[in-house]
Design an enzyme around this catalytic site. Structure first.
Site, short mmCIF file in Angstrom:
data_model
loop_
_atom_site.label_atom_id
_atom_site.label_comp_id
_atom_site.label_asym_id
_atom_site.label_seq_id
_atom_site.Cartn_x
_atom_site.Cartn_y
_atom_site.Cartn_z
N ASP A 159 21.62 -24.27 -30.51
CA ASP A 159 21.49 -25.26 -31.59
C ASP A 159 21.90 -26.64 -31.09
OD1 ASP A 159 20.92 -23.09 -33.50
OD2 ASP A 159 23.00 -22.55 -33.12
N HIS A 187 25.62 -19.96 -36.93
CA HIS A 187 24.30 -20.00 -36.26
C HIS A 187 23.27 -19.45 -37.23
CE1 HIS A 187 20.98 -19.58 -33.56
NE2 HIS A 187 20.91 -18.30 -33.83
P1 NAX Z 1 14.68 -8.12 -28.16
O1 NAX Z 1 14.43 -7.29 -29.36
O2 NAX Z 1 13.58 -8.49 -27.25
O3 NAX Z 1 15.80 -7.40 -27.26
C1 NAX Z 1 16.95 -6.84 -27.80
C2 NAX Z 1 17.32 -5.65 -26.93
O4 NAX Z 1 18.57 -5.14 -27.38
C3 NAX Z 1 16.31 -4.51 -27.00
O5 NAX Z 1 15.86 -4.20 -25.69
C4 NAX Z 1 17.11 -3.38 -27.62
O6 NAX Z 1 16.75 -2.11 -27.09
C5 NAX Z 1 18.53 -3.76 -27.21
N1 NAX Z 1 19.57 -3.13 -28.02
C6 NAX Z 1 19.55 -2.82 -29.33
N2 NAX Z 1 20.68 -2.19 -29.68
C7 NAX Z 1 21.43 -2.11 -28.59
C8 NAX Z 1 22.71 -1.54 -28.32
N3 NAX Z 1 23.41 -0.93 -29.26
N4 NAX Z 1 23.18 -1.64 -27.06
C9 NAX Z 1 22.46 -2.23 -26.09
N5 NAX Z 1 21.26 -2.77 -26.29
C10 NAX Z 1 20.74 -2.71 -27.52
O7 NAX Z 1 15.43 -9.41 -28.70
P2 NAX Z 1 15.73 -10.79 -27.96
O8 NAX Z 1 14.60 -11.72 -28.20
O9 NAX Z 1 16.15 -10.54 -26.56
O10 NAX Z 1 16.97 -11.32 -28.82
C11 NAX Z 1 18.22 -10.66 -28.78
C12 NAX Z 1 19.12 -11.17 -29.88
O11 NAX Z 1 19.38 -12.56 -29.74
C13 NAX Z 1 18.55 -11.01 -31.29
O12 NAX Z 1 19.57 -10.53 -32.14
C14 NAX Z 1 18.17 -12.41 -31.67
O13 NAX Z 1 18.16 -12.60 -33.07
C15 NAX Z 1 19.27 -13.19 -31.01
N6 NAX Z 1 19.05 -14.63 -30.81
C16 NAX Z 1 20.12 -15.43 -30.89
C17 NAX Z 1 20.05 -16.78 -30.68
C18 NAX Z 1 21.27 -17.64 -30.75
O14 NAX Z 1 21.13 -18.86 -30.56
N7 NAX Z 1 22.47 -17.14 -31.03
C19 NAX Z 1 18.74 -17.43 -30.41
C20 NAX Z 1 17.72 -16.48 -29.88
C21 NAX Z 1 17.71 -15.13 -30.52
O15 NAX Z 1 17.02 -15.21 -31.74
#
Ligand code: NAX
Length: 328
Positions: A159, A187
């Site tokens: 952000d 966030h």
């Molecule tokens: P993806 O869905 O591509 O990847 C997430 C991965 O986490 C998947 O491979 C899934 O299998 C894995 N996962 C789920 N549960 C798990 C667990 N218990 N242990 C280990 N791995 C696990 O999402 P992606 O685009 O990589 O985003 C990841 C996270 O970042 C999401 O929650 C998203 O909302 C968040 N974000 C946060 C941002 C921020 O500024 N704080 C911005 C970007 C993003 O939106």
């Protein structure tokens, strides 16, 4: 040679992971001369995809990459880790209520908090990127009573960087000319990007901009809704910029913020600026040697006050919701 720094990444087979791992391995987090061992956590069905990512990491022949371990058990993967980047989270799917989302993520972050508590190295630093990031960090912290509260943080650097980009464009400056910008609060769409203390090339940003309409109706909502705009344009959520921000946040925490500037980080509130104690809220912070301090004494005008209060009220609601679910 030096012992490698052990860096855990969760959700390692996901979109952010695909960008993040290669940047860590190339030295962007710890410097090109510090050997790094990657500890990659995924859920069982994603381990095969993660093996493919590991093949690509091997094939990149990164000089500082000392080793890679993968697994689906946080108690094993987090053993002895010095840095944990908690990226993996449960996204909101169709028909899912907010309570369901908090509960699904609670199941992840209680377990991971306990595993870090029991197995991480004494110098552990934790960055939560997975959403809802602030509240996930709060859950992990609450389940790790032996880890000092100040070792937990949540990412608002994306952000912050988005706000820098908007302000740079408006003023015709480069992002590196801008100092002392702040993201306050959650966030989420209630976050408050504050330029009242910011400087562009040493001059007051608010005086340079001199455009209340732009501030209220362009800069603030554009920054707040940037994530949605990227989904709309790309058909997928921000990944490379989120990985870059996760690196920026954690690198600056470990190595220190620049003289005459500060960072935005969500950290546990001590009550500063009227933010309820104990919430993980974004503040202006300076960092040194892996420690952070909230910048004190900033004057908060009524415009900012109302927006900080709205975002921290949302954080308090999220805290109450996860407390009611017995996740804290
Ligand atoms: P993806 O869905 O591509 O990847 C997430 C991965 O986490 C998947 O491979 C899934 O299998 C894995 N996962 C789920 N549960 C798990 C667990 N218990 N242990 C280990 N791995 C696990 O999402 P992606 O685009 O990589 O985003 C990841 C996270 O970042 C999401 O929650 C998203 O909302 C968040 N974000 C946060 C941002 C921020 O500024 N704080 C911005 C970007 C993003 O939106």
């Amino acid at each position: 040679s030096t012992t490698p720094v052990k860096v855990a990444v969760t959700g390692a087979a996901g979109n952010i992971g695909y960008s993040l791992l290669f940047r860590i391995a190339s030295g962007a987090l710890l410097g090109p001369d510090t050997p790094v061992e990657l500890r990659l956590l995924e859920i069982t069905p994603a381990l095969k995809a993660l093996e493919g990512v590991v093949m690509e990491l091997d094939d990149s022949a990164f000089p500082a990459l000392a080793g890679i371990e993968i697994g689906d058990d946080p108690n094993v993967v987090f053993d002895g880790v010095n840095v944990a980047l908690l990226v993996g989270a449960r996204p909101r799917t169709k028909g899912m209520e907010r309570g369901d989302l908090l509960e699904a993520n609670g199941a992840i972050f209680t377990v991971q908090g306990k595993a870090l508590n029991d197995h991480a190295a004494d110098d552990i630093r934790i960055t939560v990127t997975g959403n809802p990031a602030n509240t996930n960090a709060l859950i992990a912290k609450s389940n790790a009573p032996d880890i000092p509260a100040e070792r937990f943080s949540a990412l608002t650097r994306l952000d912050h960087n988005r706000a820098l980009a908007q302000l740079a464009k408006k003023t015709g400056a480069h992002t590196t000319d801008i100092k002392k910008l702040t993201i306050w609060g959650n966030h989420s769409a209630t976050q408050y990007p504050d330029i009242f203390h910011a400087e562009v090339g040493g001059k007051s940003a608010i005086e340079l901009v001199n455009d209340q309409n732009w501030l209220e109706n362009d800069f603030i909502p554009t920054t707040q809704k940037r994530g949605a705009a990227i989904i709309e344009a790309r058909g997928a959520s921000s990944a490379a910029s989120a990985a870059a921000a996760t690196i920026d946040h954690t690198r600056d925490w470990l190595r220190g913020s620049a003289e005459g500037d500060w960072l935005s980080m969500a950290v546990v509130s001590d009550g500063s600026y009227g933010v309820p104690e104990g919430l993980i809220s974004s503040f202006p912070v300076t960092t040194k040697d892996g420690n952070w301090e909230i910048v004190q004494g900033l004057e908060i005008n009524d415009f900012s006050r109302a927006r900080i209060d709205a975002s921290t009220a949302e954080l308090a609601e999220e805290r109450d919701a996860v407390q009611a679910l017995n996740l804290l």
